[in-house]
Design a protein around this motif. Structure first.
Motif, PDB file in Angstrom:
ATOM      1  N   LEU A 103       0.812  -1.208   0.000  1.00 38.31           N
ATOM      2  CA  LEU A 103       0.000   0.000   0.000  1.00 38.31           C
ATOM      3  C   LEU A 103       0.850   1.265   0.000  1.00 38.31           C
ATOM      4  CD1 LEU A 103      -2.896  -0.697   2.534  1.00 38.31           C
ATOM      5  CD2 LEU A 103      -2.774  -1.226   0.105  1.00 38.31           C
ATOM      6  N   LYS A 104       0.214   2.316  -0.475  1.00 37.82           N
ATOM      7  CA  LYS A 104       0.809   3.653  -0.466  1.00 37.82           C
ATOM      8  C   LYS A 104       1.239   4.009   0.955  1.00 37.82           C
ATOM      9  CE  LYS A 104      -2.140   7.018  -0.932  1.00 37.82           C
ATOM     10  NZ  LYS A 104      -3.078   7.976  -1.520  1.00 37.82           N
ATOM     11  N   ASN A 105       2.358   4.668   1.063  1.00 28.46           N
ATOM     12  CA  ASN A 105       2.980   5.112   2.323  1.00 28.46           C
ATOM     13  C   ASN A 105       3.614   3.971   3.116  1.00 28.46           C
ATOM     14  OD1 ASN A 105       2.195   7.760   1.730  1.00 28.46           O
ATOM     15  ND2 ASN A 105       0.240   7.465   2.770  1.00 28.46           N
ATOM     16  N   HIS A 106       3.510   2.761   2.627  1.00 34.34           N
ATOM     17  CA  HIS A 106       4.154   1.615   3.268  1.00 34.34           C
ATOM     18  C   HIS A 106       5.197   0.993   2.343  1.00 34.34           C
ATOM     19  CE1 HIS A 106       1.490   1.592   6.743  1.00 34.34           C
ATOM     20  NE2 HIS A 106       0.557   1.955   5.886  1.00 34.34           N
ATOM     21  N   THR A 107       4.897   0.942   1.057  1.00 33.09           N
ATOM     22  CA  THR A 107       5.839   0.383   0.087  1.00 33.09           C
ATOM     23  C   THR A 107       6.200   1.384  -1.007  1.00 33.09           C
ATOM     24  OG1 THR A 107       4.042  -0.595  -1.211  1.00 33.09           O
ATOM     25  CG2 THR A 107       5.063  -1.985   0.492  1.00 33.09           C
ATOM     26  N   TYR A 108       5.407   2.419  -1.137  1.00 34.87           N
ATOM     27  CA  TYR A 108       5.681   3.476  -2.112  1.00 34.87           C
ATOM     28  C   TYR A 108       5.000   4.767  -1.667  1.00 34.87           C
ATOM     29  CZ  TYR A 108       0.923   2.735  -3.824  1.00 34.87           C
ATOM     30  OH  TYR A 108      -0.440   2.622  -3.902  1.00 34.87           O
ATOM     31  N   LYS A 109       5.492   5.863  -2.222  1.00 36.72           N
ATOM     32  CA  LYS A 109       4.869   7.180  -2.038  1.00 36.72           C
ATOM     33  C   LYS A 109       4.262   7.573  -3.377  1.00 36.72           C
ATOM     34  CE  LYS A 109       6.567   8.299   2.123  1.00 36.72           C
ATOM     35  NZ  LYS A 109       5.749   8.435   3.272  1.00 36.72           N
ATOM     36  N   GLN A 110       3.218   8.387  -3.335  1.00 35.73           N
ATOM     37  CA  GLN A 110       2.581   8.836  -4.568  1.00 35.73           C
ATOM     38  C   GLN A 110       2.281  10.322  -4.458  1.00 35.73           C
ATOM     39  OE1 GLN A 110      -1.001   6.693  -5.530  1.00 35.73           O
ATOM     40  NE2 GLN A 110      -0.729   7.068  -7.705  1.00 35.73           N
ATOM     41  N   ASN A 111       2.718  11.069  -5.470  1.00 37.59           N
ATOM     42  CA  ASN A 111       2.471  12.515  -5.427  1.00 37.59           C
ATOM     43  C   ASN A 111       1.100  12.844  -6.033  1.00 37.59           C
ATOM     44  OD1 ASN A 111       2.759  12.661  -8.263  1.00 37.59           O
ATOM     45  ND2 ASN A 111       4.894  13.313  -8.122  1.00 37.59           N
ATOM     46  N   ASP A 112       0.778  14.126  -6.071  1.00 45.17           N
ATOM     47  CA  ASP A 112      -0.523  14.574  -6.575  1.00 45.17           C
ATOM     48  C   ASP A 112      -0.738  14.267  -8.053  1.00 45.17           C
ATOM     49  OD1 ASP A 112      -1.156  15.513  -4.062  1.00 45.17           O
ATOM     50  OD2 ASP A 112      -0.530  17.579  -4.491  1.00 45.17           O
ATOM     51  N   LYS A 113       0.337  14.073  -8.787  1.00 39.61           N
ATOM     52  CA  LYS A 113       0.243  13.744 -10.210  1.00 39.61           C
ATOM     53  C   LYS A 113       0.090  12.237 -10.438  1.00 39.61           C
ATOM     54  CE  LYS A 113       3.148  17.614 -11.558  1.00 39.61           C
ATOM     55  NZ  LYS A 113       4.436  18.008 -12.153  1.00 39.61           N
ATOM     56  N   GLY A 114       0.137  11.462  -9.370  1.00 38.48           N
ATOM     57  CA  GLY A 114       0.027  10.011  -9.478  1.00 38.48           C
ATOM     58  C   GLY A 114       1.355   9.307  -9.688  1.00 38.48           C
ATOM     59  N   GLU A 115       2.448  10.061  -9.664  1.00 35.78           N
ATOM     60  CA  GLU A 115       3.771   9.467  -9.839  1.00 35.78           C
ATOM     61  C   GLU A 115       4.174   8.741  -8.560  1.00 35.78           C
ATOM     62  OE1 GLU A 115       5.434  12.983 -12.781  1.00 35.78           O
ATOM     63  OE2 GLU A 115       5.660  13.181 -10.616  1.00 35.78           O
ATOM     64  N   MET A 116       4.697   7.536  -8.745  1.00 32.49           N
ATOM     65  CA  MET A 116       5.026   6.686  -7.607  1.00 32.49           C
ATOM     66  C   MET A 116       6.534   6.572  -7.415  1.00 32.49           C
ATOM     67  SD  MET A 116       2.176   3.860  -8.597  1.00 32.49           S
ATOM     68  CE  MET A 116       2.283   2.779  -7.199  1.00 32.49           C
ATOM     69  N   THR A 117       6.960   6.562  -6.148  1.00 36.98           N
ATOM     70  CA  THR A 117       8.358   6.391  -5.775  1.00 36.98           C
ATOM     71  C   THR A 117       8.436   5.293  -4.728  1.00 36.98           C
ATOM     72  OG1 THR A 117       8.741   8.754  -6.101  1.00 36.98           O
ATOM     73  CG2 THR A 117      10.406   7.536  -4.858  1.00 36.98           C
ATOM     74  N   GLY A 118       9.245   4.282  -5.006  1.00 41.37           N
ATOM     75  CA  GLY A 118       9.391   3.175  -4.071  1.00 41.37           C
ATOM     76  C   GLY A 118      10.123   3.560  -2.807  1.00 41.37           C
ATOM     77  N   ILE A 119       9.705   2.969  -1.686  1.00 40.04           N
ATOM     78  CA  ILE A 119      10.361   3.247  -0.406  1.00 40.04           C
ATOM     79  C   ILE A 119      10.936   1.986   0.255  1.00 40.04           C
ATOM     80  CG2 ILE A 119       9.123   5.396   0.032  1.00 40.04           C
ATOM     81  CD1 ILE A 119       7.210   3.888   1.842  1.00 40.04           C
TER      82      ILE A 119
END
Length: 188
Positions: A103-119
């Motif tokens: 889920l978002k904020n646990h395995t990835y971050k997502q900005n307002d444009k929907g772009e995802m960054t892995g964490i």
């Protein structure tokens, strides 16, 4: 080193069970701290239901088991998936693991444009699979579902760039199983 094995096979007498135990032995021999998630034994419910979807967009868990799995995933240095390929993909219970745990904020971050960054950075992932179909056919005629969707898709998207896939074709043949176990020893 902390290794998390995510195991998805319902039968204790299966070759996949043997693969799980052999992989565990290999990891123990090198001194790893091993955590095993056995999705079937845990009674994990892979269905993304109304309660899950209600909090999904906020990156929250309705299922406490999924949240526990996410915490264990975050603590691991290596993530090893052991599963059969059924109809060119993982068992439904493993697909549900990805749906409910990643889920978002646990395995990835997502900005307002929907772009995802892995964490989930600094980790490695490996898929150890079995089937009655060879890797060449899976890769070249069936869209390479394991690498494209799970390793290059989910794992890399969530910040795990170093991935590997080791596959046992014709799992019913002894020579194929023997070769697969050698490849596991070299890869894990």
């Amino acid at each position: 080193m902390k290794s998390l094995i995510v195991y998805a096979h319902p039968w204790d007498g299966s070759f996949n069970q043997h693969v799980l135990l052999e992989t565990k032995k290999i990891l123990e021999s090198r001194g790893d701290n091993i955590d095993i998630i056995d999705l079937y034994k845990d009674g994990f419910n892979p269905v993304l239901d109304q309660a899950d979807l209600k909090v999904f967009g906020q990156g929250n868990y309705a299922d406490p088991i999924a949240e526990d799995y996410a915490n264990r995933l975050k603590q691991a240095d290596n993530v090893i998936f052991v599963f059969p390929i059924w109809w060119y993909g993982p068992p439904a219970i493993l697909k549900g693991f990805f749906d409910k745990v990643f889920l978002k904020n646990h395995t990835y971050k997502q900005n307002d444009k929907g772009e995802m960054t892995g964490i989930l950075t600094g980790k490695k992932a490996i898929a150890l699979t079995t089937a009655n179909i060879d890797q060449y056919t899976l890769m070249n005629y069936l869209g390479n579902p394991i690498e494209n969707t799970y390793l290059n898709g989910i794992m890399k998207l969530c910040g795990i760039p170093e991935t590997k896939w080791v596959h046992c074709p014709t799992v019913h043949l002894e020579e194929s199983r023997t070769q697969f176990l050698k490849e596991i020893k070299e890869s894990v």
